[in-house]
Scaffold this motif. Structure first.
Motif, short mmCIF file in Angstrom:
data_model
loop_
_atom_site.label_atom_id
_atom_site.label_comp_id
_atom_site.label_asym_id
_atom_site.label_seq_id
_atom_site.Cartn_x
_atom_site.Cartn_y
_atom_site.Cartn_z
N MET A 1 0.83 -1.20 0.00
CA MET A 1 0.00 0.00 0.00
C MET A 1 0.86 1.25 0.00
N ASP A 2 0.27 2.35 -0.48
CA ASP A 2 0.91 3.66 -0.39
C ASP A 2 0.66 4.21 1.00
N LEU A 3 1.70 4.70 1.63
CA LEU A 3 1.57 5.20 3.00
C LEU A 3 2.61 6.29 3.25
N ASP A 4 2.14 7.49 3.50
CA ASP A 4 3.04 8.61 3.82
C ASP A 4 3.21 8.67 5.34
N LEU A 5 4.29 8.07 5.82
CA LEU A 5 4.50 7.99 7.26
C LEU A 5 4.81 9.34 7.89
N SER A 6 5.16 10.35 7.10
CA SER A 6 5.48 11.66 7.68
C SER A 6 4.28 12.25 8.42
N LYS A 7 3.08 11.76 8.10
CA LYS A 7 1.87 12.26 8.76
C LYS A 7 1.61 11.57 10.10
N TYR A 8 2.33 10.47 10.35
CA TYR A 8 1.99 9.65 11.51
C TYR A 8 3.14 9.40 12.47
N VAL A 9 4.36 9.67 12.07
CA VAL A 9 5.48 9.40 12.97
C VAL A 9 6.13 10.70 13.41
N GLY A 10 6.75 10.65 14.57
CA GLY A 10 7.53 11.77 15.04
C GLY A 10 8.97 11.64 14.61
N ASP A 11 9.77 12.60 15.02
CA ASP A 11 11.19 12.54 14.67
C ASP A 11 11.81 11.24 15.17
N TYR A 12 11.42 10.83 16.37
CA TYR A 12 11.93 9.60 16.97
C TYR A 12 10.77 8.70 17.37
N MET A 13 10.92 7.40 17.12
CA MET A 13 9.91 6.41 17.49
C MET A 13 10.63 5.19 18.07
#
Length: 702
Positions: free
Chosen positions: A213-225
């Motif tokens: 799937m297409d998934l833009d993680l920049s919308k859901y993750v922080g700088d650090y996880m």
């Protein structure tokens, strides 16, 4: 020049360390894992839920303790890390009728709390709080509340437990609840914004993912996880084990200071972890406007006016002191990494390196090597069940024979298996060499050896277990033959050297006869050693063991598992004589010639097996037992056949013959035979007195 080079090397290595994050179970220490809720360590694996014989509802998390950078901000916008992870896991249930739960691979800003059990998978809370997480779930519970497609699926969860995309694992013939070892690959391309999830019983990655799937993680993750796993149960006895885990990210976890723990404690649904604090500006780097020059700065100015020679001197001296600093930094770093406390090593089951035990500890563990603690006998020693007094862990202690051959076996086993890492190899925990004794300590295998499960158990070993075991052994051999730095030839593949853990997963052990050789190099000639019925004919003749001799032995094991017959069967009257059709490989070849191959199936199964799988298994056994070693498949090809990714090769109806000229044979015609545990071990060689024009066929010695 040398000092400058050392300093440059240090800078380059530091830069490289900051641009990627890589770890796996072989490199993790106890301090590198954070276990929350019901998560715990057991027999070298990470268990996410509790091992209870009664139904229970609970959840647990296992996280890499250091935060990993996933997002970078720049003037052109945020950039997201690419990452790949591979893990092997199993889901077992003492009561299959009880409701499950499942597990998930997790990216979370929170490293200190666990979500609710049941369908929440420990990812989010039942009170409505979800947090900013991303997860790939492996769900064994169909819950209409979360729009689950069934109780055997993989799904992508973003900020909540209702999957954005899901795929039925039944479509690829993978059942999460069978207890089989399952492999998964998760790959995310940060540039393209695509996520791919692959799942298989095989250790070979499928060509097509089960979910993409297409998934833009920049919308859901922080700088650090934080990365790791979460699992849960809902009124069930389901357990979730992570057998192996490796992770790699394009961003480093150390390129900036990690964020303070406080910012990760209670993330909200609308925010993710804050950026790590910026470095404090250096007051020395920006002098105050009204600051007066100090004597040192005046001296520097004088040096600067002193010409090129002075500048060169300063640069040289600076490089020298920087090199000293770099060396000191490397030494401190090495001490920090290597200086793991001994107490931590004692508690850490995930660490896969053997350690030295004291004789006193092992003597106490086995109750002074009490005869009632004996669980098996090998060619070079006796195996005892023991309980380590320091930890209470159950182990198997092998007491090697007091002779030179036993010492050679000890050194061989310790030097080879101590460097190997594979989920289907029996883990060597440690060793002891005191008071003239040689002792090896292994993980305890609650279901014993494969030969005992086949021939001594009151209940027949189910076909599903047999199939899974053979896949596991093939996976271990493929690793030894093709994936190690140096190729390892086991030379003693047999059912008594295949151990079974609590989930009936195969663990290949006993590396006393194993040899390491460089890939592509011809093996040296030795006296053939092993167990009759498992030995390849060309190995008996030439004494040269290679990967194809292991393949022959594996073929004999396959036929033994499928038929329930030992490779060499003696007269049941106890005379010691061989019964008619005593050679299993020859017997199955004759049935195949007569078109009665299915007759070889183990009668104890009572017909409870898949006939197509049984025929396939018997044909694989014959393909591996071909007299000509060049026609035998590789173990990697065998795995593909077993999991249905490749067809079984055409096996001729009549067993081919194979002959050797006596110029190929190297030793004299003498058999030294000794009997261990009811099986005959042989060292055989052929006389060089024969004419060089004479030929000996394989049938002459089988």
């Amino acid at each position: 020049m040398l000092s400058s080079s050392l300093f440059l090397l240090f800078l380059l290595s530091a830069t490289a360390a900051s641009t990627s994050t890589d770890f796996d179970f072989a490199t993790l220490t106890l301090s590198s894992l954070r276990l929350l809720g019901d998560a715990h360590l057991a027999n070298g694996t990470v268990r996410l839920t509790r091992d209870l014989p009664v139904p229970n509802s609970g959840a647990g998390r296992a996280l890499y303790s250091n935060p990993v950078r996933f997002l970078r901000q720049s003037s052109s916008g945020p950039s997201v890390a690419s990452f790949s992870t591979f893990f092997s896991f199993s889901v077992t249930n003492l009561n299959p009728s009880s409701i499950g739960g499942g597990l998930a691979f997790l990216l979370s800003p929170d490293s200190d709390s666990v979500g609710s059990p049941g369908g929440f998978l420990g990812l989010s809370s039942s009170n409505g709080g979800s947090g900013s997480f991303v997860a790939v779930e492996f769900d064994t519970l169909m819950d209409v509340e979360f729009n689950d497609i069934n109780g055997n699926h993989v799904g992508v969860d973003v900020g909540g437990v209702v999957s954005s995309r899901a795929a039925d694992l039944g479509g690829i013939d993978v059942d999460l609840k069978t207890g089989n070892l399952i492999n998964s690959w998760i790959d995310y391309d940060g540039g393209a914004g695509t996520l791919r999830v692959s799942v298989s019983y095989s250790n070979l990655k499928p060509e097509q993912p089960v979910l993409s799937m297409d998934l833009d993680l920049s919308k859901y993750v922080g700088d650090y996880m934080f990365v790791g796993f979460s699992g849960s149960t809902q009124g069930s006895t389901e357990t979730h084990s992570i057998e192996w885990w490796s992770f790699s990210s394009s961003f480093g976890s150390s390129d900036l200071p990690p964020p303070p723990t406080a910012t990760l404690m209670n993330p909200t649904a609308d925010s993710v972890s804050s950026s790590p604090p910026a470095l404090a500006p250096s007051t020395a780097a920006t002098p105050l406007k009204n600051e007066k020059s100090s004597p040192s700065s005046s001296c520097s100015n004088q040096l600067c006016r002193g010409g090129p020679g002075a500048v060169a001197g300063v640069v040289t001296a600076g490089a020298f002191f920087l090199a000293i600093f770099a060396g000191a930094a490397i030494w401190v770093y090495w001490k920090k990494v290597r200086g793991v406390k001994k107490s931590e090593l004692l508690a850490m089951d995930v660490i896969r390196m053997p350690r030295e035990f004291s004789y006193r500890e092992l003597k106490s563990a086995t109750k002074c090597f009490n005869v009632n603690k004996i669980i098996g006998h090998g060619a070079f020693g006796t195996v005892y069940k023991g309980i380590l007094p320091s930890s209470g862990d159950i182990v198997a202690v092998k007491r090697c024979s007091h002779n030179s051959q036993g010492k050679e076996e000890f050194l061989s086993e310790l030097s080879i298996i101590g460097t190997l890492r594979h989920r289907n190899l029996l883990r060597l925990q440690g060793w002891c060499h005191e008071k003239g004794e040689i002792l090896l300590v292994y993980d305890w295998m609650p279901n014993g050896s494969l030969d005992k499960a086949l021939f001594e158990s009151r209940m027949p070993l189910p076909w599903s277990h047999r199939h899974k075991i053979l896949i596991g052994v093939a996976s271990a051999l493929a690793y030894l033959h093709q994936e190690c730095e140096n190729q390892v030839i086991h030379r003693d593949i047999k059912t008594s050297n295949i151990m079974l853990d609590e989930g009936f997963n195969a663990r290949l052990g006993d590396f006393g006869l194993a040899r390491q050789i460089e890939h592509g190099k011809s093996p040296d000639a030795t006296v053939a050693a092993g167990t009759m019925g498992y030995l390849a004919p060309e190995y008996i003749l030439t004494g040269r063991a290679n990967e194809k001799t292991d393949v022959f032995s594996y073929g004999a094991v396959v036929l033994e598992v499928a038929s329930g017959r030992r490779p060499i069967e003696k007269d049941s009257a106890g005379t010691g004589r061989l019964r008619p059709n005593s050679n299993l490989v020859e017997w199955v070849w004759s049935l195949h010639r007569d078109g009665r191959l299915l007759t070889a199936a183990d009668a104890r199964l009572g017909g409870e097996f898949n006939e197509e799988e049984m025929v396939q298994m018997l044909l694989i056994g014959l393909a591996c037992s071909q007299p000509d070693p060049m026609t035998r498949p590789t173990m990697r090809a065998v795995i593909q056949m077993l999991v249905g990714e490749a067809p079984v090769p055409i096996v001729p109806k009549t067993k081919p013959s194979m002959s050797f000229s006596t110029s190929q044979l190297i030793l004299n015609l003498q058999d030294s035979v000794s009997d261990y545990n009811g099986m005959t071990t042989i060292s055989t060689s052929i006389s060089s007195d024969l004419s060089d024009n004479e030929h000996i066929t394989v049938d002459d010695i089988v």
